[in-house]
Design an enzyme around this catalytic site. Structure first.
Site, mmCIF file in Angstrom:
data_model
loop_
_atom_site.group_PDB
_atom_site.id
_atom_site.type_symbol
_atom_site.label_atom_id
_atom_site.label_comp_id
_atom_site.label_asym_id
_atom_site.label_seq_id
_atom_site.Cartn_x
_atom_site.Cartn_y
_atom_site.Cartn_z
ATOM 1 N N HIS A 134 0.852 -0.830 -0.211
ATOM 2 C CA HIS A 134 0.124 0.507 -0.217
ATOM 3 C C HIS A 134 1.060 1.429 0.118
ATOM 4 O O HIS A 134 0.793 2.857 -1.061
ATOM 5 C CB HIS A 134 -0.514 0.613 1.741
ATOM 6 C CG HIS A 134 -1.890 0.984 1.753
ATOM 7 N ND1 HIS A 134 -3.229 1.396 1.400
ATOM 8 C CD2 HIS A 134 -1.419 3.008 1.367
ATOM 9 C CE1 HIS A 134 -3.607 1.893 1.279
ATOM 10 N NE2 HIS A 134 -2.476 3.115 1.635
ATOM 11 N N GLU A 135 1.778 1.061 0.923
ATOM 12 C CA GLU A 135 2.862 2.369 0.851
ATOM 13 C C GLU A 135 3.625 2.092 0.008
ATOM 14 O O GLU A 135 3.650 3.681 -0.730
ATOM 15 C CB GLU A 135 3.373 2.845 2.844
ATOM 16 C CG GLU A 135 2.718 2.748 3.384
ATOM 17 C CD GLU A 135 1.388 3.515 3.477
ATOM 18 O OE1 GLU A 135 1.966 4.314 2.949
ATOM 19 O OE2 GLU A 135 0.525 3.313 4.580
ATOM 20 N N HIS A 187 2.202 4.229 -2.868
ATOM 21 C CA HIS A 187 1.825 5.299 -3.109
ATOM 22 C C HIS A 187 3.283 6.372 -3.794
ATOM 23 O O HIS A 187 2.949 6.841 -4.619
ATOM 24 C CB HIS A 187 1.907 6.344 -1.824
ATOM 25 C CG HIS A 187 0.692 6.206 -0.999
ATOM 26 N ND1 HIS A 187 -0.644 6.918 -1.624
ATOM 27 C CD2 HIS A 187 -0.291 5.071 -0.015
ATOM 28 C CE1 HIS A 187 -1.780 6.259 -1.098
ATOM 29 N NE2 HIS A 187 -2.441 5.410 0.103
#
Length: 165
Positions: free
Chosen positions: A69-70, A73
């Site tokens: 998820h990170e 980004h």
């Protein structure tokens, strides 16, 4: 602890590089995050911060979902620029298309609330109303700041009682 997480970050980057046929600069990885957030991507600094407590308590899912998820980004920011929405189409494309993961915005990890400390202050009203002060406000009183009761206008005085919840 950091070895597994750093290895997962590297694996996510390699997947993205294979898919997009280009290289990406590796981020700095930090384990200095507390509170409710599992991870944070600082886009302009190319920095990933992770919550070590939530990692220890949810290791498998954390490595699979939160790290991807990170990283997604940072990849989305480097590919599409700063004007994209944080969990917009571009980020979702990376989560689904590259990592094969659901583009979930938030984690569902159980987060333990930190114990809170309150300092009881009291005024001179007949009801003797108690005013619980935070540690920060209690420190300000110790440095000379005064707080007043809205009813009787008297200065609030520390009772000596400390509550821990």
């Amino acid at each position: 602890m950091p070895e597994h997480l750093n290895a997962r970050v590297e694996a996510c980057y390699r997947q993205a590089e294979h898919f997009f046929q280009r290289s990406f600069p590796r981020p700095t990885v930090s384990f200095r995050l507390r509170g409710q957030k599992a991870g944070v991507a600082h886009l302009d600094e190319n920095l990933l911060r992770f919550n070590p407590q939530l990692y220890r308590e949810n290791r498998e899912h954390f490595l699979e979902q939160t790290v991807a998820h990170e990283v997604a980004h940072l990849i989305a920011h480097q590919l599409f620029g700063p004007r994209i929405r944080p969990h917009g189409e571009e980020w979702q494309l990376i989560m689904r298309g590259i990592y094969g993961l659901p583009p979930d915005r938030c984690h569902t990890y159980a987060v333990k609330r930190r114990a809170t400390t309150r300092y009881l202050y009291r005024c001179h009203c007949p009801e003797h109303n108690d005013f619980p002060f935070s540690p920060q406000r209690h420190t300000l009183v110790a440095k000379g700041r005064r707080y007043y009761c809205r009813r009787c206008k008297a200065t609030l005085v520390f009772t000596g009682e400390v509550l821990r919840e």
